[in-house]
Design an enzyme around this catalytic site. Structure first.
Site, PDB file in Angstrom:
ATOM      1  N   ASP A   1       0.829  -1.210   0.000  1.00  0.00           N
ATOM      2  CA  ASP A   1       0.000   0.000   0.000  1.00  0.00           C
ATOM      3  C   ASP A   1       0.866   1.264   0.000  1.00  0.00           C
ATOM      4  O   ASP A   1       1.976   1.253   0.535  1.00  0.00           O
ATOM      5  CB  ASP A   1      -0.919  -0.027   1.238  1.00  0.00           C
ATOM      6  CG  ASP A   1      -2.108   0.907   1.096  1.00  0.00           C
ATOM      7  OD1 ASP A   1      -2.339   1.429  -0.018  1.00  0.00           O
ATOM      8  OD2 ASP A   1      -2.809   1.113   2.104  1.00  0.00           O
TER       9      ASP A   1
ATOM     10  N   HIS B   1       2.416   3.902  -9.184  1.00  0.00           N
ATOM     11  CA  HIS B   1       2.223   2.466  -9.434  1.00  0.00           C
ATOM     12  C   HIS B   1       3.422   1.865 -10.168  1.00  0.00           C
ATOM     13  O   HIS B   1       3.818   0.733  -9.899  1.00  0.00           O
ATOM     14  CB  HIS B   1       0.925   2.227 -10.216  1.00  0.00           C
ATOM     15  CG  HIS B   1      -0.308   2.570  -9.420  1.00  0.00           C
ATOM     16  ND1 HIS B   1      -0.501   2.117  -8.133  1.00  0.00           N
ATOM     17  CD2 HIS B   1      -1.391   3.336  -9.717  1.00  0.00           C
ATOM     18  CE1 HIS B   1      -1.660   2.586  -7.671  1.00  0.00           C
ATOM     19  NE2 HIS B   1      -2.216   3.326  -8.613  1.00  0.00           N
TER      20      HIS B   1
ATOM     21  N   LEU C   1      11.057 -20.054  -5.749  1.00  0.00           N
ATOM     22  CA  LEU C   1      10.091 -19.185  -5.066  1.00  0.00           C
ATOM     23  C   LEU C   1       8.732 -19.330  -5.736  1.00  0.00           C
ATOM     24  O   LEU C   1       8.646 -19.362  -6.962  1.00  0.00           O
ATOM     25  CB  LEU C   1      10.548 -17.720  -5.175  1.00  0.00           C
ATOM     26  CG  LEU C   1       9.620 -16.682  -4.521  1.00  0.00           C
ATOM     27  CD1 LEU C   1       9.846 -16.619  -3.016  1.00  0.00           C
ATOM     28  CD2 LEU C   1       9.826 -15.291  -5.123  1.00  0.00           C
TER      29      LEU C   1
HETATM   30  C1  IPE Z   1      -5.269  -2.852  -0.252  1.00  0.00           C
HETATM   31  O1  IPE Z   1      -4.957  -1.508  -0.424  1.00  0.00           O
HETATM   32  C2  IPE Z   1      -5.308  -3.549  -1.575  1.00  0.00           C
HETATM   33  C3  IPE Z   1      -4.025  -3.720  -2.255  1.00  0.00           C
HETATM   34  C4  IPE Z   1      -2.853  -3.382  -1.755  1.00  0.00           C
HETATM   35  C5  IPE Z   1      -4.083  -4.334  -3.563  1.00  0.00           C
HETATM   36  P1  IPE Z   1      -6.096  -0.394  -0.563  1.00  0.00           P
HETATM   37  O2  IPE Z   1      -5.400   0.902  -0.731  1.00  0.00           O
HETATM   38  O3  IPE Z   1      -7.059  -0.783  -1.611  1.00  0.00           O
HETATM   39  O4  IPE Z   1      -6.822  -0.505   0.856  1.00  0.00           O
HETATM   40  P2  IPE Z   1      -7.757   0.510   1.633  1.00  0.00           P
HETATM   41  O5  IPE Z   1      -8.809   0.973   0.672  1.00  0.00           O
HETATM   42  O6  IPE Z   1      -6.904   1.648   2.078  1.00  0.00           O
HETATM   43  O7  IPE Z   1      -8.301  -0.265   2.785  1.00  0.00           O
HETATM   44  C1  IPE Z   2      -1.408   0.328  -3.512  1.00  0.00           C
HETATM   45  O1  IPE Z   2      -1.248   1.707  -3.517  1.00  0.00           O
HETATM   46  C2  IPE Z   2      -1.696  -0.221  -4.882  1.00  0.00           C
HETATM   47  C3  IPE Z   2      -3.056  -0.776  -5.073  1.00  0.00           C
HETATM   48  C4  IPE Z   2      -3.993  -0.805  -4.159  1.00  0.00           C
HETATM   49  C5  IPE Z   2      -3.359  -1.307  -6.376  1.00  0.00           C
HETATM   50  P1  IPE Z   2      -2.491   2.697  -3.459  1.00  0.00           P
HETATM   51  O2  IPE Z   2      -2.900   3.031  -4.855  1.00  0.00           O
HETATM   52  O3  IPE Z   2      -3.574   2.147  -2.601  1.00  0.00           O
HETATM   53  O4  IPE Z   2      -1.818   3.953  -2.773  1.00  0.00           O
HETATM   54  P2  IPE Z   2      -2.478   4.962  -1.743  1.00  0.00           P
HETATM   55  O5  IPE Z   2      -3.088   4.143  -0.633  1.00  0.00           O
HETATM   56  O6  IPE Z   2      -3.503   5.727  -2.501  1.00  0.00           O
HETATM   57  O7  IPE Z   2      -1.349   5.799  -1.280  1.00  0.00           O
HETATM   58 MG    MG Z   3      -4.080   2.360  -0.644  1.00  0.00          MG
END
Ligand code: IPE
Ligand code: IPE
Ligand code: MG
Length: 253
Positions: A33, A50, A144
């Site tokens: 995240d 990303h 892995l």
């Molecule tokens: C969790 O992250 C999902 C992934 C890392 C793929 P999110 O950014 O979607 O989670 P929330 O919405 O903060 O709970």
């Molecule tokens: C995690 O990063 C990637 C996915 C959930 C696909 P985020 O896109 O959730 O990044 P934040 O939480 O907005 O910083």
């Molecule tokens: Mg996120």
């Protein structure tokens, strides 16, 4: 700077090498995240966040086996992530397809076996095709197991398992009394994989966000403020060393 980092990493790796093997988490699952916040802090766009996230994935996949990790489950796209704006979903899906093709040769070379957990049939066709090719080509990998949690949600997974089991009962293939934890697990999308020993979440959020609800019943959790694109070999070592200091009791004493 880089020299300091190399030295630090060397130190941490030698610390891990000294650990008794049962103190190493064989299966690490990561909620990756913070890509968006990383980009924002740097004045970049979310897609750039990303892309930086993919670079972090590459680092961790290359490095994990060197410290004894055998299975890596990466939360890549949740069943709830479809709620994001359509252009972000599209960018994430394109990144998935491109990365799968671009990294395929290296995965094969490094003995990485790619598998997927999630509602696979709901992914777009191009992504399914890319993943199917990659899974086939990497099937022999024994260094892995890289399990991508894609269109994954713990609740959806449990519902799907219940449905499959109910169908078997209705078809008189099994009886209700045959349903136990082992049979249930065989119907999950992670069938064949052991439960994660360690679940890591980056970016400072302290929640599970529908990840591995069944499988993490007795996992150790590690939360770090580091944003996913900044998570590197050193951070993984820190998580492993922290895990090694824990006393897992599984309800015993
Ligand atoms: C969790 O992250 C999902 C992934 C890392 C793929 P999110 O950014 O979607 O989670 P929330 O919405 O903060 O709970
Ligand atoms: C995690 O990063 C990637 C996915 C959930 C696909 P985020 O896109 O959730 O990044 P934040 O939480 O907005 O910083
Ligand atoms: Mg996120």
């Amino acid at each position: 700077m880089q020299e300091n980092k190399d030295k630090k990493l060397e130190e941490l790796v030698s610390q891990i090498k000294l650990l008794p093997p049962e103190r190493i988490p064989l299966h690490i699952a990561i909620i990756m995240d913070g890509n968006g916040r990383w980009a924002k802090r740097k004045g970049l766009s979310r897609p750039e966040g990303h892309r930086a996230g993919v670079s972090a994935v590459k680092k961790i996949v290359r490095f994990a086996p060197q410290v004894g990790v055998k299975i890596l489950t990466l939360y890549t796209f949740s069943t709830e992530n479809w709620r994001r704006p359509a252009d972000e979903v599209k960018i994430l899906m394109n990144l998935l397809r491109e990365t799968t093709f671009r990294e395929l040769d290296e995965l094969v070379q490094n003995g990485v076996k790619l598998v997927v957990s999630g509602r696979f049939s709901e992914l777009p066709l191009a992504q399914r095709k890319a993943l199917e090719i990659a899974m086939k080509k990497t099937a022999g990998g024994d260094v892995l197991t890289l399990n991508l949690a894609l269109n994954y949600g713990g609740r959806a997974e449990i519902i799907d398992a219940v449905r499959k089991i109910a169908e078997k009962v209705a078809g008189k293939k099994i009886e209700p009394k045959d349903i136990d934890e082992k049979l249930f697990e065989e119907h999950l999308q992670t069938a064949g994989l052991p439960d994660p020993d360690l679940v890591i979440r980056t970016s400072g959020e302290i929640r599970i966000s529908n990840f591995l609800l069944w499988q993490s019943a007795y996992s150790e959790f590690y939360f770090t403020d580091v944003l996913w694109p900044d998570f590197d070999e050193i951070e993984l070592c820190r998580a492993i060393i922290d895990y090694a200091s824990r006393e897992r009791r599984f309800g015993g004493i």
